[in-house]
Structure formats: structure tokens, C-alpha cells
Design a protein around this motif. Structure first.
Motif: not given
Lengths: 125, 425
Positions: A49-55, A68, A112
Motif C-alpha cells: 500500500l502507499p507510504t502514507t499507510a506506513a508506520t 510514515g 500494510p
């Protein structure tokens, strides 16, 4: 020898593809994947999924959770896991366990997965 | 050789950053847009041969700025343009420029570009139209189509909105924390408006307005990439993704509305749902709930339910109660009543919506919900009156048709008993 092939591209550009364009690219990639699978050379394939969904869990004396993707250039990608977690908190907990087992600097980006194909497995035909 | 589709996508995705930076240089929207257009033309000539630049947005800003400055000089002195090689040889210049313009600059540039579209003097539809034109770069024709108006009418609307923006004081100074938060809230609201404009397009089986939803999702992701740690922007992005994920199931083949509990959940877009759920989780960690996060959490509970009967209505009721506290409105209470009906029964829900009547007397959904509750209580005559009122207030044919199904069913059920109103359709 097993190789991981990591895919890089501009998220902005790929994100502005229409569904048709995206489907067309995926279809072309599927042809390559099928060939590899037939030869028994394909392991798991994932689209993230896009990096905006990353932690990101920053390791260290006290681990720190940052919104991020991992954005440092001092460290290099050394490995990855695919884990099944009910929630993001569970995924962060899993990353913490890994951090405890391997303390010191570094980070885990928790991203994700959008599409996951376990594949027939190496050696399977 | 770079293919045209790639260039097209690169130009589209570079647009907010490039126009935002050019606006900062020239402090004039028309000049900035023109400079960007010219740079795009140059890119179309240059990139297929030389390959794409490493940072397309930086290339476009640099080239656009040079062309526009040349234009100003030329108009002043009738001087010849520098040779093509001079301005096109960007290998070193580009790297240097990319160094100079750091991420923080871009962030405020894009936010400013979005923010000027939210001018308070502009009605919502004009804010949306002008944002789609300036920020997203949709053509006037595309926007007109999405709004179901003629191209000339949309052209006029956008021109008027742009002159309003041009006359306004554009805030060019770097915003402080409070200003930035205010701008962010205004921009988030506008992105949600764009989404709703596409989403509430009832009876749009052809998907004419769906591009508005796609564009809103793209802008929300863009905003979140700029403000990675803002839980409400996570909530906004999650909300539009989770709602749009249901789009393929919202209308049947005839263009009639399919209610959430009747939708074929296998048609829901699982990838969008996964992204939405991940963002809801991310937002929740901050423990700073806001209206977007709460609405996204409600949408997430629907998305998580494999079957309608698996829906966690008690949790939805609690979330609507939280939303009532954050953003009190009769419409929120009306939505909560649906959850209350599921948890406590229709009687309690009816009592809950009774006080809303004076404020929602012109609202289609109020009478739709009221009729639905009365029907469950077996009060057919009153239900019919409510449904009739709903039909009178329907905004679209699809809404009216949906209510008529209830009415038809009522008539059938009551016909043998000779109900006084049985003959009515």
C-alpha cells in the motif's frame, strides 16, 4: 541462490494511473510471474500500500513510533518479514519483539500489503 | 524512449508541486499556470528523446520559471530567446535546484495552492471546480461533465472564481503553526466536498461523476504525504477510501440505489478497504479523535462486517454519539437513530428523531428513516405518510424510486385487508 527483487518507482506517478492503466501494467507483470511460476522459480509476490499507510518503529534506547515510511539514507534495507496481524498495534508489537531480539540502531518500517500472492513456492512446478 | 502515458502521468502528479512553487515565484496564478503549461509542452518535446528527469516536478519548475521570465523580458525588450540548448541542458541545474527546494517548501506551496481555492467568498461548488482545474489539472470539459453543466457555463464559473482569487490577498509568507492548522482544516473540508460531489451522485451508474471521487482520494493522499502525522488527515483519507470502496455495489443494473445491507459485499474494493482500515488504525494511535476519524471508524465497522448481520451496531451507536459531541447536527443524530434502531429497537429510534422534525422538515432522508422505523413498528398508515413526504422531497429519480419500492410493498401487504389508503400508489 534466492534473490529478492525490490520494486522502486514514483508513488505519485503510479498513484495517478487510471484503473485501466494500472490493470494493464499488472496484466503484463502477471505474464512474467506465470512464466517464473511454471519454472518453479517464483516465491511470494507482494504489492505494498502507499507510504502514507506506513508506520515506522525507530529502534534505539527507547523505541519510537513515527508516522510514515522509513526516510533515512544512512541505513540500508537488510531484510523483511511478512506477518499476519489483526491490527496496526499488533504489527508494531511484533516489530518491537524483533527489536528486542536485535537491539541497537536501525528501524522497522511497517507497511500494510495491498496484494499478496504466496506463489506456488520455489521448486514447485 | 519514454512513453507518452508515463509522461502524462508524471505531468499530472507533478502539477500541484510545480504550480504551487511557480505561484510562490510569480505571485500570480495565471502566470504560474501558464508557465507550467509551457514547461509541460517543453517536457513533451524533450522527455521522449532525453528520457525523463530524475525529479519531474523540479524540472518543470525550473523550466517553467525560465520560460516565464524570458517571456517577461521579451515583452519588455523584444530580445531574442536564448538558444534551446541553453535552457534544455538541465542535467546539473536540476540537481542543484532539487537541493535548494527542500521538502518543507513544497509542503507549504501545495498547501497554499489548495488553500487559495477555499476562498470563503466562493460557494462550495466553485471552490471545488477551481481546485479541480488548478490543482488537479482537469480540463474544463472534464469538470463540466462531472457537474452535469455545459462547458461554457463551467468556463464562466471557473473564470469568475479565479478572478475572485486573484483579487484576494494570497498569503505568501510561510504560515505559522496556527495558520497552517487552519489552512489544513479548510483544505481537508474542500477535499471532502469534492468527494461528496462525486459520491452523492445518486443514480449515476455510468460513473460520470466518479472521477471526482478518484481525484479527492488522490488529493487526500497527497495531503497526508505532506502531513504524515496528522490524525484527521489520516481519517479523511480513510473515510474517502472506505466509502468509495463500496461504489461498485451502490447501484443495481437499473441505476437504483442498493442499501448498505442489501449490497453484494463481494463487489467492494478490498484494496481500498485495506488502505482505509490501515489509516483508521494509524489515526487511532494518536488518541486525538476528530470528525473525519470518527466517520472513518464507522465506515470501517461496515467494511469489516462480512455480512450485514455481523455489523457491530453497538459500536457504531457509540461512534455516532462521539460524532454528536464533536460535530453536533440533526443529520448526525438521524444517522445515529439507524444504529439505535438496530441495538435498542425502532421505538427508541423514533423517540430519538422526533425532536429533529422542525429542523429536518425539508430533508428527504428524515422521512425515509421515519417511514422505515414506523414500518418496523407495524404502523403502516403513518409509514405511508412519511414515505409520501420523502418522495416529495427526493433530490433525484433514484431516491424517489427507492422509496416507491417501500410504498408498493405496503400497498401489496395491506390490499386484502382493505386499508383505507390501499388503493393509493
Amino acid at each position: 541462490m534466492l534473490y529478492a527483487i525490490l520494486c522502486y518507482n514514483s508513488e505519485d506517478v503510479v498513484g495517478s494511473w487510471s484503473k485501466q492503466e494500472d490493470d494493464a501494467v499488472m496484466a503484463k507483470l502477471a505474464v512474467v510471474q506465470q512464466k517464473l511460476a511454471k519454472e518453479g522459480r517464483l516465491g511470494p509476490v507482494a504489492r505494498l500500500l502507499p507510504t502514507t499507510a506506513a508506520t515506522t518503529l525507530r529502534k534505539g534506547h527507547e523505541s519510537l513510533v513515527i508516522d510514515g515510511p522509513f526516510a533515512e539514507t544512512k541505513e540500508q534495507l537488510l531484510g523483511f518479514y511478512v506477518v499476519d496481524c489483526e491490527t496496526l498495534d499488533a504489527a508494531i508489537e511484533t516489530a518491537r519483539e524483533l527489536a528486542l531480539a536485535n537491539p541497537g540502531p536501525g528501524a522497522y518500517e511497517i507497511r500494510p500489503i495491498r496484494i499478496f500472492r504466496p506463489g506456488p513456492g520455489i521448486g514447485a512446478t | 524512449v519514454t512513453d507518452i502515458a508515463w509522461i502524462d502521468a508524471a505531468l499530472t502528479s507533478a502539477r500541484p508541486r510545480a504550480v504551487g512553487a511557480l505561484l510562490r515565484y510569480f505571485r500570480d496564478l495565471d502566470t504560474a499556470e501558464e508557465a507550467f503549461q509551457d514547461a509541460c509542452l517543453r517536457a513533451l518535446q524533450n522527455w521522449p528523446q532525453n528520457g525523463p528527469p530524475r525529479d519531474p516536478a523540479a524540472w518543470l519548475i525550473f523550466v517553467g520559471r525560465n520560460i516565464a521570465i524570458d517571456g517577461v523580458r521579451r515583452r519588455g525588450k523584444q530580445e531574442a530567446l536564448p538558444a534551446e540548448e541553453v535552457i534544455s541542458d538541465l542535467n546539473d541545474a536540476e540537481a542543484e535546484l532539487a537541493e535548494r527546494l527542500d521538502g518543507a517548501d513544497y509542503r507549504d506551496d501545495i498547501l497554499r495552492l489548495l488553500f487559495i481555492c477555499c476562498h470563503p467568498d466562493l460557494p462550495a461548488t466553485q471552490q471545488i471546480a477551481v481546485a479541480l482545474r488548478i490543482v488537479s489539472g482537469l480540463s474544463v470539459k472534464q469538470i463540466a461533465r462531472a457537474f452535469l453543466v455545459s462547458e461554457s457555463a463551467m468556463e464562466q464559473r471557473i473564470t469568475r472564481a479565479k478572478s475572485c482569487i486573484a483579487a484576494a490577498e494570497v498569503p505568501f509568507e510561510t504560515p505559522g503553526a496556527v495558520d497552517r492548522a487552519e489552512r489544513l482544516a479548510a483544505v481537508a473540508a474542500m477535499i471532502y466536498l469534492i468527494f461528496n460531489e462525486g459520491y452523492s451522485a445518486n443514480g449515476d451508474p455510468a460513473g460520470i461523476r466518479a472521477p471526482l471521487c478518484d481525484e479527492a482520494i488522490r488529493l487526500a493522499r497527497l495531503l497526508l504525504r505532506l502531513f504524515q502525522g496528522e490524525p484527521e488527515i489520516m481519517g479523511l483519507t480513510a473515510l474517502v477510501l472506505l466509502q468509495h470502496a463500496r461504489a461498485p455495489a451502490r447501484f443495481d443494473a437499473n441505476g437504483s440505489i442498493v442499501l448498505l445491507e442489501d449490497q453484494d459485499r463481494s463487489l467492494w474494493n478490498r484494496e481500498m478497504i485495506a488502505e482505509g482500515l490501515a489509516l483508521v488504525d494509524k489515526g487511532m494511535r494518536h488518541k486525538r479523535p476528530g470528525p473525519y476519524q470518527v466517520q472513518a471508524a464507522i465506515a470501517a465497522l461496515h467494511a469489516r462486517a462480512a455480512r450485514p448481520e455481523d455489523t457491530d451496531w453497538a459500536q457504531i451507536d457509540l461512534l455516532y454519539a462521539a460524532l454528536e459531541r464533536l460535530q453536533s447536527s440533526p443529520v448526525v443524530t438521524l444517522n445515529r437513530a439507524v444504529a439505535v434502531a438496530k441495538v435498542q429497537g425502532p421505538e427508541a429510534a423514533l423517540a430519538m428523531i422526533a425532536p429533529l422534525a422542525p429542523r429536518l422538515s425539508g430533508y428527504f432522508h428524515f422521512f425515509g428513516v421515519k417511514g422505515w422505523l414506523l414500518l418496523q413498528l407495524g404502523r403502516a398508515g403513518e409509514a405511508r405518510i412519511a414515505f409520501d413526504q420523502a418522495i416529495a422531497l427526493a433530490n433525484t429519480a433514484a431516491e424517489a424510486a427507492h422509496i416507491r419500492i417501500h410504498l408498493d410493498r405496503l400497498s401489496k401487504d395491506s390490499a386484502p385487508g382493505g386499508d383505507v389508503e390501499a388503493g393509493r400508489r
